[in-house]
Design a protein around this motif. Sequence first.
Motif, PDB file in Angstrom:
ATOM      1  N   GLN A  68       0.727  -1.172  -0.122  1.00  0.00           N
ATOM      2  CA  GLN A  68      -0.144   0.073  -0.158  1.00  0.00           C
ATOM      3  C   GLN A  68       0.766   1.465  -0.012  1.00  0.00           C
ATOM      4  OE1 GLN A  68      -2.556   0.602   3.255  1.00  0.00           O
ATOM      5  NE2 GLN A  68      -1.158  -0.352   4.739  1.00  0.00           N
ATOM      6  N   VAL A  69       0.030   2.368  -0.197  1.00  0.00           N
ATOM      7  CA  VAL A  69       0.709   3.691  -0.427  1.00  0.00           C
ATOM      8  C   VAL A  69      -0.364   4.659   0.427  1.00  0.00           C
ATOM      9  CG1 VAL A  69       1.397   5.641  -1.799  1.00  0.00           C
ATOM     10  CG2 VAL A  69       2.053   3.291  -2.522  1.00  0.00           C
ATOM     11  N   TRP A  70       0.475   5.582   1.222  1.00  0.00           N
ATOM     12  CA  TRP A  70      -0.314   6.478   1.766  1.00  0.00           C
ATOM     13  C   TRP A  70       0.138   7.983   1.434  1.00  0.00           C
ATOM     14  CZ3 TRP A  70       0.290   5.050   7.501  1.00  0.00           C
ATOM     15  CH2 TRP A  70      -0.229   3.886   7.712  1.00  0.00           C
ATOM     16  N   TYR A  71      -0.692   8.833   1.192  1.00  0.00           N
ATOM     17  CA  TYR A  71      -0.375  10.364   1.074  1.00  0.00           C
ATOM     18  C   TYR A  71      -1.015  11.127   2.031  1.00  0.00           C
ATOM     19  CZ  TYR A  71       0.860  14.492  -1.420  1.00  0.00           C
ATOM     20  OH  TYR A  71       1.524  15.834  -1.711  1.00  0.00           O
ATOM     21  N   VAL A  72      -0.404  11.804   2.639  1.00  0.00           N
ATOM     22  CA  VAL A  72      -0.996  12.854   3.647  1.00  0.00           C
ATOM     23  C   VAL A  72      -1.580  13.848   3.088  1.00  0.00           C
ATOM     24  CG1 VAL A  72      -0.880  14.029   5.998  1.00  0.00           C
ATOM     25  CG2 VAL A  72       0.409  11.807   5.542  1.00  0.00           C
ATOM     26  N   LEU A  73      -2.873  14.358   2.911  1.00  0.00           N
ATOM     27  CA  LEU A  73      -3.309  15.351   2.519  1.00  0.00           C
ATOM     28  C   LEU A  73      -3.531  16.690   3.315  1.00  0.00           C
ATOM     29  CD1 LEU A  73      -6.051  13.780   0.324  1.00  0.00           C
ATOM     30  CD2 LEU A  73      -4.170  14.809  -0.517  1.00  0.00           C
ATOM     31  N   GLU A  74      -4.222  16.191   4.582  1.00  0.00           N
ATOM     32  CA  GLU A  74      -4.440  17.276   5.734  1.00  0.00           C
ATOM     33  C   GLU A  74      -3.934  16.628   6.854  1.00  0.00           C
ATOM     34  OE1 GLU A  74      -8.370  18.121   5.613  1.00  0.00           O
ATOM     35  OE2 GLU A  74      -8.439  18.842   3.558  1.00  0.00           O
ATOM     36  N   GLY A  75      -3.579  17.500   8.083  1.00  0.00           N
ATOM     37  CA  GLY A  75      -3.383  16.925   9.328  1.00  0.00           C
ATOM     38  C   GLY A  75      -1.827  16.537   9.724  1.00  0.00           C
ATOM     39  N   GLU A  76      -1.719  15.848  10.868  1.00  0.00           N
ATOM     40  CA  GLU A  76      -0.383  15.438  11.225  1.00  0.00           C
ATOM     41  C   GLU A  76      -0.427  14.141  11.967  1.00  0.00           C
ATOM     42  OE1 GLU A  76       1.492  18.610  13.761  1.00  0.00           O
ATOM     43  OE2 GLU A  76       2.577  19.426  11.893  1.00  0.00           O
ATOM     44  N   PHE A  77       0.457  13.164  11.493  1.00  0.00           N
ATOM     45  CA  PHE A  77       0.186  11.943  11.947  1.00  0.00           C
ATOM     46  C   PHE A  77       1.617  11.382  12.679  1.00  0.00           C
ATOM     47  CE2 PHE A  77      -2.683  12.688   8.678  1.00  0.00           C
ATOM     48  CZ  PHE A  77      -3.976  12.230   9.248  1.00  0.00           C
ATOM     49  N   TRP A  91       5.080   4.114   1.820  1.00  0.00           N
ATOM     50  CA  TRP A  91       5.106   3.044   1.004  1.00  0.00           C
ATOM     51  C   TRP A  91       5.432   2.067   1.718  1.00  0.00           C
ATOM     52  CZ3 TRP A  91       8.922  -0.138  -1.185  1.00  0.00           C
ATOM     53  CH2 TRP A  91       8.618  -1.245  -1.804  1.00  0.00           C
ATOM     54  N   HIS A  92       4.347   0.881   1.940  1.00  0.00           N
ATOM     55  CA  HIS A  92       4.360  -0.201   2.401  1.00  0.00           C
ATOM     56  C   HIS A  92       4.819  -1.262   1.781  1.00  0.00           C
ATOM     57  CE1 HIS A  92       1.886   2.454   5.495  1.00  0.00           C
ATOM     58  NE2 HIS A  92       2.791   1.575   6.578  1.00  0.00           N
ATOM     59  N   ALA A  93       5.731  -1.999   1.451  1.00  0.00           N
ATOM     60  CA  ALA A  93       5.990  -3.157   0.780  1.00  0.00           C
ATOM     61  C   ALA A  93       5.155  -4.339   1.225  1.00  0.00           C
ATOM     62  CB  ALA A  93       7.395  -3.567   0.646  1.00  0.00           C
ATOM     63  N   ASP A  94       5.035  -5.302   0.410  1.00  0.00           N
ATOM     64  CA  ASP A  94       4.420  -6.572   1.061  1.00  0.00           C
ATOM     65  C   ASP A  94       5.469  -7.675   1.156  1.00  0.00           C
ATOM     66  OD1 ASP A  94       5.221  -7.116  -1.881  1.00  0.00           O
ATOM     67  OD2 ASP A  94       4.046  -8.817  -1.955  1.00  0.00           O
ATOM     68  N   TYR A 114      -2.895  -2.507  -2.819  1.00  0.00           N
ATOM     69  CA  TYR A 114      -3.044  -3.379  -4.100  1.00  0.00           C
ATOM     70  C   TYR A 114      -2.501  -4.843  -3.616  1.00  0.00           C
ATOM     71  CZ  TYR A 114       1.744  -1.461  -4.341  1.00  0.00           C
ATOM     72  OH  TYR A 114       3.196  -1.062  -4.131  1.00  0.00           O
ATOM     73  N   PRO A 115      -2.662  -5.621  -4.543  1.00  0.00           N
ATOM     74  CA  PRO A 115      -2.223  -7.152  -4.135  1.00  0.00           C
ATOM     75  C   PRO A 115      -0.809  -7.134  -4.210  1.00  0.00           C
ATOM     76  CG  PRO A 115      -4.019  -7.062  -5.874  1.00  0.00           C
ATOM     77  CD  PRO A 115      -3.705  -5.617  -5.532  1.00  0.00           C
ATOM     78  N   GLY A 116      -0.178  -7.813  -3.299  1.00  0.00           N
ATOM     79  CA  GLY A 116       1.122  -7.852  -2.903  1.00  0.00           C
ATOM     80  C   GLY A 116       1.907  -8.439  -4.116  1.00  0.00           C
TER      81      GLY A 116
END
Length: 144
Positions: A68-77, A91-94, A114-116
């Motif tokens: 999976q891929v994450w893209y931060v649009l708003e806020g802080e994490f 990016w999180h690999a499988d 997405y599928p690994g």
Amino acid sequence: MSDAAQRDHAPAIVRHVDDIEWETIRWPGETGKMLFHPRPERPTEPNAGLLRLAPGAWHPLHKHDFAQVWYVLEGEFEVAGKVWGPGTMIWHADPHYEDELRTTSGGLILIVQYPGPTTGGRPIYDKRFNMAERKAVAEERTDM
């Protein structure tokens, strides 16, 4: 484009975020709009859409076999002890594990699961992104 190419290749599928309702997600304070998600007729379709996290939302350390891929649009994490804000891509690999995530500000993240490519693990939509009622975190499978 040739007739053969049109016959052998699928056209784009287009959806708009305003056409999808916010749904309950399994982690506290999270809702989502998955514009795309796996279904019987398209089992390799990704989970792709938006996660909205309320102030104080979090998820525990857990693992997945998909990528999976994450893209931060708003806020802080806060992830793994570091704070990330808008413009950050993760990016999180499988296979992968997700560190505990917390937010005091709340925010919005674009995600694509997405599928690994190496594991073949597929993202799960049903009863994860469209819950009628959220379970307690202790009842969720984290396997860590």
